[in-house]
Design a protein around this motif. Sequence first.
Motif, mmCIF file in Angstrom:
data_model
loop_
_atom_site.group_PDB
_atom_site.id
_atom_site.type_symbol
_atom_site.label_atom_id
_atom_site.label_comp_id
_atom_site.label_asym_id
_atom_site.label_seq_id
_atom_site.Cartn_x
_atom_site.Cartn_y
_atom_site.Cartn_z
ATOM 1 N N GLU A 159 0.647 -1.340 0.050
ATOM 2 C CA GLU A 159 0.097 -0.010 -0.069
ATOM 3 C C GLU A 159 0.865 1.228 -0.203
ATOM 4 O O GLU A 159 0.767 2.271 -0.724
ATOM 5 C CB GLU A 159 -0.744 -0.084 1.357
ATOM 6 C CG GLU A 159 -1.977 -1.124 1.232
ATOM 7 C CD GLU A 159 -2.884 -1.169 2.332
ATOM 8 O OE1 GLU A 159 -2.209 -0.634 3.426
ATOM 9 O OE2 GLU A 159 -3.999 -1.267 2.324
ATOM 10 N N ILE A 160 2.061 1.199 0.792
ATOM 11 C CA ILE A 160 2.931 2.351 0.809
ATOM 12 C C ILE A 160 3.422 2.426 -0.519
ATOM 13 O O ILE A 160 3.494 3.555 -1.120
ATOM 14 C CB ILE A 160 3.969 2.134 1.822
ATOM 15 C CG1 ILE A 160 3.330 2.099 3.230
ATOM 16 C CG2 ILE A 160 5.044 3.147 1.900
ATOM 17 C CD1 ILE A 160 4.415 1.753 4.264
ATOM 18 N N LEU A 161 4.119 1.437 -1.064
ATOM 19 C CA LEU A 161 4.527 1.523 -2.520
ATOM 20 C C LEU A 161 3.556 2.069 -3.686
ATOM 21 O O LEU A 161 3.969 2.847 -4.399
ATOM 22 C CB LEU A 161 5.110 0.034 -2.962
ATOM 23 C CG LEU A 161 6.308 -0.510 -2.147
ATOM 24 C CD1 LEU A 161 6.459 -1.906 -2.661
ATOM 25 C CD2 LEU A 161 7.505 0.588 -2.331
ATOM 26 N N GLY A 162 2.221 1.501 -3.367
ATOM 27 C CA GLY A 162 1.094 2.079 -4.356
ATOM 28 C C GLY A 162 0.989 3.384 -4.125
ATOM 29 O O GLY A 162 0.880 4.328 -5.194
ATOM 30 N N PHE A 163 1.004 3.925 -2.876
ATOM 31 C CA PHE A 163 0.660 5.330 -2.704
ATOM 32 C C PHE A 163 1.850 6.100 -3.174
ATOM 33 O O PHE A 163 1.662 7.260 -3.790
ATOM 34 C CB PHE A 163 0.759 5.742 -1.141
ATOM 35 C CG PHE A 163 0.575 7.048 -0.778
ATOM 36 C CD1 PHE A 163 -0.640 7.749 -0.628
ATOM 37 C CD2 PHE A 163 1.746 7.678 -0.169
ATOM 38 C CE1 PHE A 163 -0.515 9.068 -0.245
ATOM 39 C CE2 PHE A 163 1.536 9.044 0.083
ATOM 40 C CZ PHE A 163 0.631 9.660 -0.037
ATOM 41 N N VAL A 164 3.217 5.830 -2.838
ATOM 42 C CA VAL A 164 4.333 6.428 -3.266
ATOM 43 C C VAL A 164 4.395 6.429 -4.890
ATOM 44 O O VAL A 164 4.577 7.480 -5.689
ATOM 45 C CB VAL A 164 5.560 5.999 -2.686
ATOM 46 C CG1 VAL A 164 6.810 6.536 -3.562
ATOM 47 C CG2 VAL A 164 5.728 6.241 -1.497
ATOM 48 N N THR A 165 4.134 5.425 -5.640
ATOM 49 C CA THR A 165 4.320 5.441 -7.043
ATOM 50 C C THR A 165 2.979 6.358 -7.644
ATOM 51 O O THR A 165 3.070 6.840 -8.782
ATOM 52 C CB THR A 165 3.819 3.950 -7.527
ATOM 53 O OG1 THR A 165 5.019 2.972 -7.022
ATOM 54 C CG2 THR A 165 4.062 3.469 -8.867
ATOM 55 N N ASP A 166 1.857 6.281 -7.245
ATOM 56 C CA ASP A 166 0.743 7.201 -7.629
ATOM 57 C C ASP A 166 1.148 8.643 -7.513
ATOM 58 O O ASP A 166 1.047 9.436 -8.516
ATOM 59 C CB ASP A 166 -0.513 6.943 -6.674
ATOM 60 C CG ASP A 166 -1.536 7.697 -7.202
ATOM 61 O OD1 ASP A 166 -1.935 7.767 -8.220
ATOM 62 O OD2 ASP A 166 -2.225 8.349 -6.059
#
Length: 198
Positions: free
Chosen positions: A5-12
């Motif tokens: 979820e953290i990686l998805g947030f940062v990538t977004d």
Amino acid sequence: MRLYEILGFVTDWVSRLVVTTLLWALFTCAGGIVLGFMPSTTAMFAVMHKWEQGNSEASMVRTFAATFKKKFIKSNEVGFLLVVPSLLAGLNFYYCLRHPSPIAYLILSSTFAITLILCVLLVYIFPVMSHFEQSPVQQIVLALVFGLRHPFRSLGVMLVIASYVLFMRGLLSFLLLSLLSLFVTRMVSPCFVSTRTS
């Protein structure tokens, strides 16, 4: 929050900032660089304003293009009104440093005060242009009022901007304008909310 979820947030968020930066570069070039800078930067702040309002699903391209077209003339008028005193301040600094004298130091002191006011204006003018519909002179006055009404906030924002420009490297350098516009928008938006609710 889990790792994915953290990686998805940062990538977004990185992808959003990259797209916004590319749009800024594209529209700045489309405006002939000189005439494209002000409306492109205003459009970037308009996108950030949408995000700040929680409207993250709004089309970045549509918002950017619409703001660029709508603000093209007015933002360039504001830019002209800011460039003239900036050039005069620069010439004053150059002359005073090349020809030191008591009068030169007096002029240098007043020029420093003018430069500080211009820096405050630069912090607030783009958020003001993306928030409010007024004449170029009124927008400059409003930006100055906000800046002087919140001196510690203004000083803090300017220090962060200066530190970022001086020390950031790599990808953060590429995202310079989009990151700074997001930061400035988040810092100054509460000033506008308090004004509208007062």
